[in-house]
Each structure stands twice: as structure tokens, then as C-alpha cells.
Design an enzyme around this catalytic site. Structure first.
Site, PDB file in Angstrom:
ATOM      1  N   SER A 172       0.843  -1.241  -0.009  1.00  0.00           N
ATOM      2  CA  SER A 172      -0.165  -0.239   0.034  1.00  0.00           C
ATOM      3  C   SER A 172       0.794   1.247   0.076  1.00  0.00           C
ATOM      4  O   SER A 172       1.948   1.538  -0.720  1.00  0.00           O
ATOM      5  CB  SER A 172      -1.031  -0.089   1.217  1.00  0.00           C
ATOM      6  OG  SER A 172      -2.179   0.851   0.806  1.00  0.00           O
ATOM      7  N   ASP A 299      -9.698  -5.896  -4.649  1.00  0.00           N
ATOM      8  CA  ASP A 299      -9.330  -5.026  -3.554  1.00  0.00           C
ATOM      9  C   ASP A 299     -10.264  -3.802  -3.848  1.00  0.00           C
ATOM     10  O   ASP A 299     -10.453  -3.258  -5.049  1.00  0.00           O
ATOM     11  CB  ASP A 299      -7.725  -4.454  -4.294  1.00  0.00           C
ATOM     12  CG  ASP A 299      -7.188  -3.596  -3.192  1.00  0.00           C
ATOM     13  OD1 ASP A 299      -7.921  -2.972  -2.274  1.00  0.00           O
ATOM     14  OD2 ASP A 299      -6.002  -3.488  -3.125  1.00  0.00           O
ATOM     15  N   HIS A 327      -7.220  -6.014  -0.252  1.00  0.00           N
ATOM     16  CA  HIS A 327      -6.032  -5.193  -0.126  1.00  0.00           C
ATOM     17  C   HIS A 327      -4.817  -5.710   0.707  1.00  0.00           C
ATOM     18  O   HIS A 327      -3.801  -4.937   0.809  1.00  0.00           O
ATOM     19  CB  HIS A 327      -6.422  -3.803   0.436  1.00  0.00           C
ATOM     20  CG  HIS A 327      -5.472  -2.782   0.133  1.00  0.00           C
ATOM     21  ND1 HIS A 327      -4.918  -2.454  -1.118  1.00  0.00           N
ATOM     22  CD2 HIS A 327      -4.897  -1.886   0.932  1.00  0.00           C
ATOM     23  CE1 HIS A 327      -4.067  -1.390  -0.901  1.00  0.00           C
ATOM     24  NE2 HIS A 327      -3.968  -0.902   0.010  1.00  0.00           N
TER      25      HIS A 327
END
Length: 348
Positions: A172, A299, A327
């Protein structure tokens, strides 16, 4: 902002976990596998609870609430390995050390399955808590730059033996930190792997990658209900943190119940400054690094379309895809992520 997030509905339509006759007898290796995973999870949960208790002194917004609305049943495909003998790849690899860098709100704790599986493969995983994250007790409201935020990673790289190289893995917004590290130390990084991550271009902010989901940075700063004002309401915001129901829908729509519970008591506010900083990257340093991208196809925090756009605009050397992953593939698809990390490590 927020229409997409607030209207987010959690999907729990998953396959159950196996029929009765097949589950009557479990062989010894499967029992050991499940016992090992249970032990790992208990250790991670215990550390997270201890962290939460410590953090109350430093960070008033830390939540100790544990809970999940997931109805996902446990299956034998969940553990970090599949019960078979894991091949030792260490003999054929020149670079064996993986440095795992977490994303926004997370800490080193989120990699516990990856650490176990990489060690089983004969590799050397290392995790870091970025500044104000995990067990790093810096007040997140005081972290204003990407340099400050990434300091634990930079310190680790600076202290490597002169000839040693590592494989960086960023999740991320951890993608911004490994991009920053690649610009600083291209000679120390063998490969950089972006796992549904902010693989920013020169002059881009980490937040910009999420703009399709969260709205423009300017709008977010003015209107978001998730902002934290650590220096008072009359001052600019210092951080943000999604509410628990939003986090579950955005990050963990395919993750096991136990890992959601772990995350709910472990996640901390995200310092806003590093997310809003334009990253300076050069072709001479960052541009010479070997980059790989791992896309997560279920996601909701960073949609597959956005991830596809990232790899088009800032092309990596290779792209890998994980079907059915939210995610957080280190929770929802640990075996698939492990396999991809090994595959990338073996690319000459």
C-alpha cells in the site's frame, strides 16, 4: 469524499470450508500446520494487545476494540503453507534477505504469515515499523515528512554490510517508502516489489494514487470526516484514520476473521504529512532499480483499475496478479503472495 466508502457493502459470500466426510480425518502434517498457524496468530495477537496497551500513553486515538462481522469459515487453504514440504530456495539465490515494509495504519505485525513462510523457504525476512507505526511509539501527529516516516527503513539500509543487498517489499503506501529508499540506496536494493502499493512517479504524492477512491487531496483535507487534528481544530490536520466498519469493507473483504480481529486492535492513525508530500525520484537512481508489481484483483481500497493505471504510467519490470485477494494479500492470500515473492526472488 466518502460516497464510495460509506456505501461500501461487505461481501461475505465465500465457500464454506469443506464437506463432512473429507474432514473426518486430518493427517498429522495438517494438524501440525493448523497448530503452527494458531500459535503464530496467538503470538501476533498477544503482541498487538501489548502494543495497544502501551500506545494508550502516546496515542489517544488507538482503539482496543476487537471484533469482526465476517462470516468467513476457516479452510485448510488459509494457513501460510499447504502442509507439503516447502522447498529450500536459499541455495540458488544470491539475495536472500527480504525487507517487508507495511502500509498506512499497519505495522510489522501484519507480515507474520509471510515471515513464517519465507523462513520455511530458507530465506531471511526482516520487518520494520515505520515511524509512528506498530511498536514505534512516536506520536503520529508529529510525523510530517516522508523522510521522518521512512527513517527506520533508511536506518536499516544504511547499516547493511557494504556488499549486502536486499529485496524490498512494500504494501500500500509503503510503496512510497520503498520508492524513497530506492532513490536513496539503489546500490543496496536488488529488487523492489510493490504489493498493491503506491508506486508513485516523480512529483506525485502517495495520496494521489487513492484519489479516485477518496477524492482529490484538496477536497479530502477540507471535507473528510476521518481527519485527526493533533494540534487543534484551528491548525491543519495531522493524520487520518478510517472508522472500523470502513476499514473492514475497504481492506479486509476477503481476509480471515482472526486477522481482521488482529488488525482492529493493532492499526494506528496515519500521519498525513508523508501521504501529501510530493516524492522526488530521478532516472539516474530510482530509475535504475528493478521494480515488480503485485496486483490484487478483489481490492476495494486500491481498485484493480487504479493498479492497472499505475503499472501503465510507471512500468515495472514484471506484473503479477492475485485473484480473490483484498487489499491485504498477506492475510487473504498468503500462499499466493509467498509463491510470487519466491518467483520474483529467482528472476536473474
Amino acid at each position: 469524499m466518502g460516497n464510495k466508502i460509506i456505501s461500501m457493502m461487505k461481501k461475505d459470500s465465500k465457500d464454506g470450508g469443506g464437506g463432512g466426510s473429507k474432514s473426518k480425518r486430518m493427517n498429522r502434517s495438517q494438524r501440525k500446520l493448523l497448530a503452527d498457524e494458531e500459535m503464530l496468530h496467538r503470538r501476533a495477537l498477544s503482541m498487538a494487545i501489548h502494543q495497544a496497551q502501551l500506545s494508550q500513553r502516546f496515542d489517544g486515538s488507538m482503539s482496543r476494540r476487537v471484533g469482526s462481522t465476517s462470516t468467513r469459515k476457516r479452510t485448510l487453504s488459509d494457513p501460510f503453507s499447504n502442509g507439503k514440504q516447502v522447498p529450500d530456495f536459499s541455495e540458488s539465490l544470491i539475495v536472500k534477505k527480504f525487507v517487508l515494509v507495511h502500509g498506512e495504519g499497519f505495522g510489522a505485525w501484519c507480515w507474520y504469515k509471510m515471515v513464517a513462510s519465507l523462513e520455511e523457504s530458507g530465506l531471511s525476512p526482516v520487518t520494520v515499523d515505520l515511524t509512528g507505526c506498530g511498536f514505534n511509539m512516536t506520536d503520529t501527529n508529529t510525523v510530517s515528512t516522508l523522510e521522518e516516516y521512512s527513517k527506520p527503513l533508511i536506518d536499516l539500509l544504511e547499516n547493511l554490510p557494504e556488499e549486502e543487498k536486499v529485496i524490498l517489499v512494500g504494501h500500500s503506501t509503503g510503496g512510497a517508502s520503498i520508492s524513497y529508499a530506492l532513490e536513496r540506496f539503489p546500490e543496496k536494493i536488488s529488487k523492489a516489489i510493490f504489493v498493491c502499493a503506491t508506486m508513485v512517479s516523480d512529483g506525485q504524492r502517495p495520496f494521489d494514487v487513492f484519489s479516485e477512491e477518496l477524492g482529490s487531496a484538496e477536497r479530502f483535507m477540507k471535507e473528510s470526516q476521518f481527519l485527526i487534528y493533533g494540534n487543534g481544530k484551528d491548525k491543519p490536520p495531522t493524520g487520518f484514520m478510517f472508522e472500523k466498519p470502513h476499514m473492514k469493507g475497504l481492506y479486509f473483504n476477503q481476509s480471515p476473521n482472526k486477522d481482521i480481529a488482529l488488525a482492529m486492535i493493532s492499526m494506528r492513525p496515519v500521519p498525513l504529512g508523508p501521504m501529501m508530500e510530493k516524492v522526488s525520484l530521478t532516472a539516474e537512481r530510482y530509475g535504475k532499480g528493478r521494480r515488480f508489481y503485485v496486483q490484487t484483483l478483489d481490492d476495494r481500497a486500491l481498485s484493480p483499475d487504479v493498479q492497472e493505471k499505475l503499472v501503465r504510467e510507471n512500468s515495472p519490470e514484471g506484473v503479477f496478479k492475485i485473484k480473490g485477494s483484498d487489499h491485504c494479500p498477506f492475510f487473504s492470500k498468503p500462499q499466493s503472495l509467498h509463491k510470487i515473492l519466491l518467483e520474483i526472488a529467482q528472476i536473474p
